[in-house]
Design a protein around this motif. Structure first.
Motif, PDB file in Angstrom:
ATOM      1  N   GLU A  82       0.857  -1.250   0.039  1.00 25.34           N
ATOM      2  CA  GLU A  82      -0.033  -0.311   0.093  1.00 25.34           C
ATOM      3  C   GLU A  82       0.781   1.378  -0.006  1.00 25.34           C
ATOM      4  O   GLU A  82       0.207   2.295  -0.216  1.00 25.34           O
ATOM      5  CB  GLU A  82      -0.834  -0.022   1.123  1.00 25.34           C
ATOM      6  CG  GLU A  82      -1.995  -0.996   1.317  1.00 25.34           C
ATOM      7  CD  GLU A  82      -2.735  -1.409   2.633  1.00 25.34           C
ATOM      8  OE1 GLU A  82      -2.354  -0.659   3.448  1.00 25.34           O
ATOM      9  OE2 GLU A  82      -3.532  -2.281   2.452  1.00 25.34           O
ATOM     10  N   SER A  83       2.217   1.072  -0.021  1.00 24.03           N
ATOM     11  CA  SER A  83       3.054   2.272   0.153  1.00 24.03           C
ATOM     12  C   SER A  83       3.395   3.065  -1.389  1.00 24.03           C
ATOM     13  O   SER A  83       3.918   2.338  -1.947  1.00 24.03           O
ATOM     14  CB  SER A  83       4.394   1.869   0.659  1.00 24.03           C
ATOM     15  OG  SER A  83       5.420   2.793   0.875  1.00 24.03           O
ATOM     16  N   ALA A  84       2.909   4.091  -1.357  1.00 21.57           N
ATOM     17  CA  ALA A  84       3.052   4.802  -2.894  1.00 21.57           C
ATOM     18  C   ALA A  84       4.634   4.942  -2.776  1.00 21.57           C
ATOM     19  O   ALA A  84       4.961   4.904  -3.807  1.00 21.57           O
ATOM     20  CB  ALA A  84       2.489   6.224  -2.794  1.00 21.57           C
ATOM     21  N   ALA A  87       6.146   1.771  -4.143  1.00 19.41           N
ATOM     22  CA  ALA A  87       5.799   1.472  -5.515  1.00 19.41           C
ATOM     23  C   ALA A  87       6.487   2.293  -6.467  1.00 19.41           C
ATOM     24  O   ALA A  87       6.956   1.709  -7.373  1.00 19.41           O
ATOM     25  CB  ALA A  87       4.132   1.664  -5.479  1.00 19.41           C
ATOM     26  N   LYS A  88       6.834   3.607  -6.103  1.00 17.20           N
ATOM     27  CA  LYS A  88       7.648   4.565  -6.834  1.00 17.20           C
ATOM     28  C   LYS A  88       9.144   4.375  -6.818  1.00 17.20           C
ATOM     29  O   LYS A  88       9.625   4.152  -8.148  1.00 17.20           O
ATOM     30  CB  LYS A  88       7.385   5.774  -6.548  1.00 17.20           C
ATOM     31  CG  LYS A  88       8.244   6.821  -7.534  1.00 17.20           C
ATOM     32  CD  LYS A  88       7.815   8.414  -6.980  1.00 17.20           C
ATOM     33  CE  LYS A  88       8.678   9.186  -8.077  1.00 17.20           C
ATOM     34  NZ  LYS A  88       8.494  10.711  -7.703  1.00 17.20           N
TER      35      LYS A  88
END
Length: 287
Positions: A82-84, A87-88
């Motif tokens: 869930e960590s943006a 993910a980036k």
């Protein structure tokens, strides 16, 4: 079956946990417990002491300093998914995490726990090796850092000493334009992988500038495919190269004997898996 009798410590500080590990000959750490509890109940592990670290402060953080993403020991798989920021910074992790077991297990299981356990069929150790992560180990004597590429030694065998606790994993942030490679074979989504590939490709100026690929599942430990990488560097990615690299993967892997498939069958599966994974990654790279 049920586990044998053992002592239990709910640690309230890192020092308390590390002292317990140092002072008890046969102690084991409980974080997510998704592998440990099953092993205890089957009596595959019969420790003298279980040290529960779930209440230690500061170990459930994901931190990005611009060059590295630091994942604490109590970060759950679901939290990482869930960590943006994750993910980036780490597109490979984002691609691999949905293949880690099932939602109920991802909600409790920890990424560092998976890294420390060293299951050859697990996705996270393979990603750590492919991305050149560094594992931070703490003990009563202090901390030390071990590159993931030197951490895994064989079946469930790592360089972590019994008195050490994996408190964090540090992953280099993927360079701009780097693309993930991930594919695995499993009986069904979420089951243990019978074989898989995890890696990252970076194309600059129309040529492959970096190529890191790891085979897992059929090997005793994550296998960095260095010979395959050597064939890729400096080349223009195209259909011909994909076929060449897929064949190189099949030749470099060394699958364990299995009642489910012959070694030759595993090599053919790897070839097909590599073609699929590389085709997707190279399309992402706009080549």
């Amino acid at each position: 079956m049920k586990s044998h009798d053992f002592a239990y410590l709910r640690a309230t500080s890192l020092d308390q946990a590390l002292n317990a590990l140092a002072e008890t000959e046969d102690a084991i750490v409980l974080a997510g417990g998704q592998s440990l509890v099953a092993a205890l109940n089957l009596r595959l592990q019969m420790p003298e002491l279980v040290v529960d670290i779930n209440h230690l402060p500061g170990l459930d953080q994901i931190e990005n300093d611009g060059g590295e993403l630091r994942i604490g020991a109590l970060v759950r798989h679901a939290q990482l998914m869930e960590s943006a920021a994750a993910a980036k910074a780490l597109p490979l992790i984002g691609m691999a995490l949905p293949h880690v077991a099932h939602p109920a297990i991802r909600n409790r299981g920890t990424t560092c726990g998976s890294l420390a356990y060293g299951d050859p069929a697990a996705e996270m150790p393979a990603c750590a090796v492919a991305l050149g992560a560094t594992l931070v180990l703490a003990s009563k004597e202090g901390t030390r850092e071990v590159p993931a590429r030197r951490f895994y030694r064989g079946l469930y065998e790592t360089s972590r000493a019994p008195h050490e606790l994996l408190i964090a994993a540090r992953f280099p942030v993927a360079p701009e334009g780097a693309r993930p490679i991930f594919a695995e074979v499993a009986t069904r989504r979420g089951d243990f992988a019978t074989l898989g590939l995890a890696g990252q490709i970076h194309v600059e100026g129309g040529m492959i500038a970096a190529f890191d690929l790891v085979a897992f599942g059929s090997e005793p430990a994550p296998l960095l495919l260095e010979n395959t990488a050597a064939k890729a560097l400096g080349r223009v990615p195209d259909a011909g190269l994909i076929a060449e690299l897929a064949q190189a993967v099949a030749e470099e892997v060394d699958p364990m004997e299995s009642p489910l498939a012959t070694v030759e069958m595993r090599r053919r599966q790897y070839r097909a898996l590599a073609e699929r994974g590389l085709s997707v990654a190279m399309e992402f790279a706009d080549v």
